[in-house]
Write a protein that holds these residues in place. Structure first.
Motif, PDB file in Angstrom:
ATOM      1  N   ASN A 100       0.711  -0.929  -0.017  1.00 16.68           N
ATOM      2  CA  ASN A 100       0.037  -0.032  -0.050  1.00 16.68           C
ATOM      3  C   ASN A 100       0.837   1.266   0.081  1.00 16.68           C
ATOM      4  O   ASN A 100       1.538   1.517   1.141  1.00 16.68           O
ATOM      5  CB  ASN A 100      -0.694   0.020   1.144  1.00 16.68           C
ATOM      6  CG  ASN A 100      -1.944   1.222   1.314  1.00 16.68           C
ATOM      7  OD1 ASN A 100      -1.663   2.115   0.639  1.00 16.68           O
ATOM      8  ND2 ASN A 100      -2.732   1.155   1.991  1.00 16.68           N
ATOM      9  N   TYR A 101       0.980   1.978  -1.290  1.00 21.30           N
ATOM     10  CA  TYR A 101       1.959   2.899  -1.091  1.00 21.30           C
ATOM     11  C   TYR A 101       1.503   4.537  -0.583  1.00 21.30           C
ATOM     12  O   TYR A 101       2.201   5.357  -0.718  1.00 21.30           O
ATOM     13  CB  TYR A 101       2.329   3.169  -2.785  1.00 21.30           C
ATOM     14  CG  TYR A 101       3.296   2.207  -3.017  1.00 21.30           C
ATOM     15  CD1 TYR A 101       4.509   2.351  -2.919  1.00 21.30           C
ATOM     16  CD2 TYR A 101       2.724   1.006  -3.934  1.00 21.30           C
ATOM     17  CE1 TYR A 101       5.634   1.341  -3.180  1.00 21.30           C
ATOM     18  CE2 TYR A 101       3.743  -0.036  -3.945  1.00 21.30           C
ATOM     19  CZ  TYR A 101       5.098   0.185  -3.863  1.00 21.30           C
ATOM     20  OH  TYR A 101       5.746  -0.890  -4.274  1.00 21.30           O
ATOM     21  N   HIS A 102       0.302   4.292   0.023  1.00 20.29           N
ATOM     22  CA  HIS A 102      -0.123   5.411   0.640  1.00 20.29           C
ATOM     23  C   HIS A 102      -0.140   5.340   2.173  1.00 20.29           C
ATOM     24  O   HIS A 102      -0.376   6.204   2.880  1.00 20.29           O
ATOM     25  CB  HIS A 102      -1.759   5.538   0.320  1.00 20.29           C
ATOM     26  CG  HIS A 102      -2.311   5.647  -1.046  1.00 20.29           C
ATOM     27  ND1 HIS A 102      -2.122   6.893  -1.590  1.00 20.29           N
ATOM     28  CD2 HIS A 102      -2.589   4.791  -2.066  1.00 20.29           C
ATOM     29  CE1 HIS A 102      -2.167   6.765  -2.928  1.00 20.29           C
ATOM     30  NE2 HIS A 102      -2.752   5.519  -3.232  1.00 20.29           N
ATOM     31  N   ARG A 103       0.608   4.266   2.376  1.00 15.86           N
ATOM     32  CA  ARG A 103       0.867   3.920   3.732  1.00 15.86           C
ATOM     33  C   ARG A 103       2.498   4.129   4.208  1.00 15.86           C
ATOM     34  O   ARG A 103       3.122   3.864   3.209  1.00 15.86           O
ATOM     35  CB  ARG A 103       0.470   2.491   4.150  1.00 15.86           C
ATOM     36  CG  ARG A 103       0.592   2.258   5.587  1.00 15.86           C
ATOM     37  CD  ARG A 103       0.505   0.772   5.907  1.00 15.86           C
ATOM     38  NE  ARG A 103       0.759   0.298   7.316  1.00 15.86           N
ATOM     39  CZ  ARG A 103      -0.021   0.247   8.128  1.00 15.86           C
ATOM     40  NH1 ARG A 103      -1.270   0.640   7.912  1.00 15.86           N
ATOM     41  NH2 ARG A 103       0.207   0.032   9.490  1.00 15.86           N
ATOM     42  N   SER A 108       5.199  -0.867   5.449  1.00 13.20           N
ATOM     43  CA  SER A 108       4.843  -0.193   4.424  1.00 13.20           C
ATOM     44  C   SER A 108       5.814  -0.454   3.291  1.00 13.20           C
ATOM     45  O   SER A 108       6.883  -1.216   3.529  1.00 13.20           O
ATOM     46  CB  SER A 108       4.705   1.489   4.423  1.00 13.20           C
ATOM     47  OG  SER A 108       6.213   2.023   4.607  1.00 13.20           O
TER      48      SER A 108
END
Length: 125
Positions: A100-103, A108
């Motif tokens: 999850n590249y938004h984490r 991450s």
């Protein structure tokens, strides 16, 4: 279950989409080592793998026995019935944070990349 065929590389965005969507990925790859963060993630705890050549011919089990696609389907049904699927799905919910590249943080893709680089550097020393 979601099939994850290789793209330009084995590390395709299909894996990220499958796991972030809550699917147990079935990687079509000859080796888990070809997948991202394989040096820190145990893919066998949250996914399945099919050898590329076995898709064309028959599917070969870990014990080396040939199976047909229908037998593989029945194996997947059995995994759902005996609880193996639930265990894999639970582990997907943990492992998907690494994709999850938004984490941000240690769980991450960025944290995993740093750990991977550190392990590679230590191994080469």
């Amino acid at each position: 279950f979601c099939f994850v065929p290789p793209g330009d590389t084995t590390a395709t965005m299909q894996a990220t989409r499958a796991m972030c969507g809550g699917c147990v990925p079935i990687f079509i790859a000859d080796d888990f080592r070809q997948l991202p963060f394989a040096n820190i993630l145990d893919y066998s705890t949250f996914s399945l793998r099919l050898h590329t050549i076995d898709i064309v011919h028959n599917i070969e089990s870990e014990a080396g026995q040939k199976k047909t696609v229908i037998e593989f389907y029945h194996q997947l049904k059995e995994m759902v019935a005996n609880g193996t699927y639930d265990e894999l799905k639970h582990n997907v919910e943990i492992a998907r944070d690494f994709f999850n590249y938004h984490r941000f943080g240690s769980r991450s893709p960025y944290g995993a990349a740093l750990v991977s680089m550190y392990q590679t550097n230590v191994a080469e020393s």
